[in-house]
Design a protein around this motif. Structure first.
Motif, mmCIF file in Angstrom:
data_model
loop_
_atom_site.group_PDB
_atom_site.id
_atom_site.type_symbol
_atom_site.label_atom_id
_atom_site.label_comp_id
_atom_site.label_asym_id
_atom_site.label_seq_id
_atom_site.Cartn_x
_atom_site.Cartn_y
_atom_site.Cartn_z
ATOM 1 N N ARG A 323 5.643 -14.226 -3.159
ATOM 2 C CA ARG A 323 6.417 -15.398 -3.572
ATOM 3 C C ARG A 323 5.865 -16.685 -2.937
ATOM 4 O O ARG A 323 6.610 -17.506 -2.437
ATOM 5 C CB ARG A 323 7.896 -15.217 -3.231
ATOM 6 C CG ARG A 323 8.561 -14.032 -3.902
ATOM 7 C CD ARG A 323 8.546 -14.168 -5.421
ATOM 8 N NE ARG A 323 9.275 -13.077 -6.056
ATOM 9 C CZ ARG A 323 8.690 -11.961 -6.516
ATOM 10 N NH1 ARG A 323 7.374 -11.817 -6.378
ATOM 11 N NH2 ARG A 323 9.405 -11.025 -7.090
ATOM 12 N N HIS A 324 4.550 -16.815 -2.999
ATOM 13 C CA HIS A 324 3.853 -18.010 -2.511
ATOM 14 C C HIS A 324 4.029 -18.221 -1.007
ATOM 15 O O HIS A 324 3.971 -19.349 -0.530
ATOM 16 C CB HIS A 324 4.284 -19.250 -3.297
ATOM 17 C CG HIS A 324 3.814 -19.213 -4.718
ATOM 18 N ND1 HIS A 324 2.697 -19.875 -5.146
ATOM 19 C CD2 HIS A 324 4.302 -18.545 -5.801
ATOM 20 C CE1 HIS A 324 2.515 -19.632 -6.445
ATOM 21 N NE2 HIS A 324 3.474 -18.825 -6.852
ATOM 22 N N ARG A 325 4.246 -17.138 -0.286
ATOM 23 C CA ARG A 325 4.285 -17.186 1.166
ATOM 24 C C ARG A 325 3.195 -16.249 1.680
ATOM 25 O O ARG A 325 3.053 -15.130 1.185
ATOM 26 C CB ARG A 325 5.638 -16.737 1.720
ATOM 27 C CG ARG A 325 6.852 -17.297 0.997
ATOM 28 C CD ARG A 325 7.066 -18.765 1.276
ATOM 29 N NE ARG A 325 8.287 -19.226 0.628
ATOM 30 C CZ ARG A 325 9.484 -19.221 1.198
ATOM 31 N NH1 ARG A 325 9.630 -18.760 2.412
ATOM 32 N NH2 ARG A 325 10.529 -19.684 0.543
ATOM 33 N N ALA A 326 2.417 -16.711 2.664
ATOM 34 C CA ALA A 326 1.413 -15.866 3.296
ATOM 35 C C ALA A 326 2.000 -15.290 4.578
ATOM 36 O O ALA A 326 2.630 -16.010 5.352
ATOM 37 C CB ALA A 326 0.164 -16.682 3.611
ATOM 38 N N HIS A 327 1.811 -13.999 4.796
ATOM 39 C CA HIS A 327 2.317 -13.367 6.012
ATOM 40 C C HIS A 327 1.419 -12.195 6.368
ATOM 41 O O HIS A 327 0.441 -11.920 5.678
ATOM 42 C CB HIS A 327 3.782 -12.938 5.835
ATOM 43 C CG HIS A 327 3.965 -11.809 4.873
ATOM 44 N ND1 HIS A 327 3.959 -10.496 5.274
ATOM 45 C CD2 HIS A 327 4.151 -11.794 3.526
ATOM 46 C CE1 HIS A 327 4.142 -9.710 4.214
ATOM 47 N NE2 HIS A 327 4.257 -10.484 3.147
ATOM 48 N N GLY A 328 1.747 -11.502 7.461
ATOM 49 C CA GLY A 328 0.835 -10.505 7.993
ATOM 50 C C GLY A 328 1.292 -9.070 7.961
ATOM 51 O O GLY A 328 0.688 -8.243 8.637
ATOM 52 N N ASP A 329 2.325 -8.741 7.183
ATOM 53 C CA ASP A 329 2.867 -7.379 7.216
ATOM 54 C C ASP A 329 2.543 -6.636 5.920
ATOM 55 O O ASP A 329 3.215 -6.835 4.909
ATOM 56 C CB ASP A 329 4.384 -7.427 7.418
ATOM 57 C CG ASP A 329 4.993 -6.036 7.579
ATOM 58 O OD1 ASP A 329 4.232 -5.049 7.538
ATOM 59 O OD2 ASP A 329 6.215 -5.941 7.740
ATOM 60 N N PRO A 330 1.542 -5.756 5.912
ATOM 61 C CA PRO A 330 1.183 -5.041 4.680
ATOM 62 C C PRO A 330 2.175 -3.956 4.298
ATOM 63 O O PRO A 330 2.050 -3.359 3.224
ATOM 64 C CB PRO A 330 -0.178 -4.432 5.023
ATOM 65 C CG PRO A 330 -0.142 -4.241 6.501
ATOM 66 C CD PRO A 330 0.653 -5.389 7.035
#
Length: 434
Positions: A323-330
């Motif tokens: 949803r157009h957010r970058a994060h680090g949890d695959p």
């Protein structure tokens, strides 16, 4: 909400490890296995959640059958491509401009039609110089790039017989078909979709943001010893689990990483996490072997080897987009979010050249587009037409700016049967950095 491109600039991430946007969403510098952000991200609907839960069950069963541990590249492969359940093989929308439309990221062709109109110029030169008349695109997204290239090549009076698209997603194939029929109806009959690659291909191949979406293996060096980071199921959730790589000394790829880390960094690391790109390397070899005459262009975010293994990337480059957010949890919403890693372009160059293909060029996206004439394409729009010109100019700025996509994204190309380089690589070629 910030509309992000698929790649959040890695250099800026490293300098500002946690930067919040106006809604308080955290962008992490690298992969953070403890970064659970479900509370700050939009919740999926019941149907999407059911799909994700079905994929979790599928992955859990494979972990169990493998003895409780699965290599991360296999987890990533299932999360993205498991038939009917994976992110790219399921029904997620993926491409779009806003999180509230159900999409997760925007790529250059969706950002501006000027990207395709400019890329068409070196594509046209490659077709002419190689004397070929076919095109092939991998991972065509919404079809915006295909439609734009079709129209631009027609405007440039470049003869071609076929535009083949290779895409695993049935949902995206339908979007591509609809986009092309709407934007380039007179040329739609030239488009075909392939279920398998031909043994040989003469023409021009294009892959925009394809290499970054291929499964990567995670490796971590701890006090000089290599481990492989895999996935286990513990405490009702997926978790990372490291295993020693007993044959690491005999692994030429890990030896190369060892040498690169030690060469470009002054102090030893207690722990250095990175990715290996076996799938992307194999794909590059396959494409360059298939290419008997013509050129292959790959556009993606990443670095040459010396930059890739910099201290800024000691936590790896794996990133997720939801949803157009970058994060680090695959492990968040498997099957409903994109998982990517930056490309190590030195390895890609070596893989292509190993097949006998020529390295046509390597440069930044900004330099490539400027050499190809993006400012001339922009100048075709009347500046007095503010409603058209200002959005187009803003999009060009994002495509070229070092703080946006211009520097992080690179263009690498291979060729057979083209004697000279292309105009798009004449100035600013960085092949010597690979």
């Amino acid at each position: 909400m910030i509309n992000t491109t698929r790649a959040f600039p890695a250099a800026e991430e490293a300098e500002e490890a946690e930067e919040a946007d106006e809604e308080g969403v955290i962008y992490n510098a690298g992969m953070n296995p403890n970064a659970h952000q479900a509370d700050s991200l939009p919740a999926p609907g019941p149907d999407a959640l059911a799909q994700s839960e079905a994929l979790v069950a599928r992955i859990r069963a494979e972990i169990a059958s493998a003895g409780g541990w699965l290599p991360f590249n296999r987890y990533m492969e299932l999360a993205l491509y498991a038939p009917g359940l994976g992110y790219y093989s399921g029904g997620a929308m993926k491409f779009g401009r806003r999180g509230d439309d159900g999409s997760d990221f925007v790529t250059a062709p969706e950002m501006s039609p000027l990207f395709a109109a400019t890329l068409a110029r070196p594509v046209a030169q490659a077709l002419r110089d190689s004397g070929t008349r076919r095109l092939m695109e991998f991972g065509a997204g919404t079809g915006k790039l295909a439609a734009g290239l079709l129209k631009a090549l027609h405007t440039l009076d470049v003869p071609f017989d076929e535009y083949a698209i290779v895409d695993l997603s049935g949902e995206l194939r339908e979007r591509q078909r609809a986009t092309i029929e709407a934007d380039a109806p007179e040329l739609a009959a030239k488009v075909v979709w392939l279920d398998a690659l031909p043994a040989n291909f003469e023409g021009v191949v294009v892959g925009n943001e394809v290499l970054d979406a291929m499964p990567v293996r995670l490796v971590v060096r701890k006090l000089g010893e290599w481990h492989e980071r895999g996935v286990s199921w513990k405490g009702e959730r997926f978790t990372f689990d490291d295993k020693p790589l007993l044959a690491a000394l005999d692994d030429p790829l890990l030896n190369e990483i060892d040498a690169a880390i030690d060469e470009v960094n002054d102090e030893p690391f207690i722990e250095y996490l990175s990715e290996t790109h076996e799938a992307a390397l194999a794909f590059t070899r396959t494409v360059c072997t298939m290419l008997t005459r013509g050129a292959a262009f790959f556009i993606d975010y990443g670095f040459p080897r010396r930059e890739f293994y910099h201290a800024q990337r000691a936590q790896g480059t794996l990133m997720c987009h939801y949803r157009h957010r970058a994060h680090g949890d695959p492990f968040l919403y498997p099957g409903l979010q994109d998982i990517t890693a930056h490309v190590e372009f030195s390895g890609i160059a070596e893989a292509g050249v190993e097949t006998g293909a020529d390295l046509l060029g390597f440069t930044s996206q900004a330099r490539f587009l400027m050499n190809a004439g993006i400012t001339d394409v922009l100048s075709d729009i009347d500046p007095g037409d503010v409603r058209r010109y200002l959005p187009a100019a803003n999009a060009v700025q994002k495509l070229l700016s070092e703080a946006e996509m211009g520097e992080l994204f690179k263009v690498i190309a291979f060729s057979r049967g083209i004697e000279d380089t292309l105009a798009a690589f004449i100035g600013g070629d960085r092949s010597h950095t690979l």
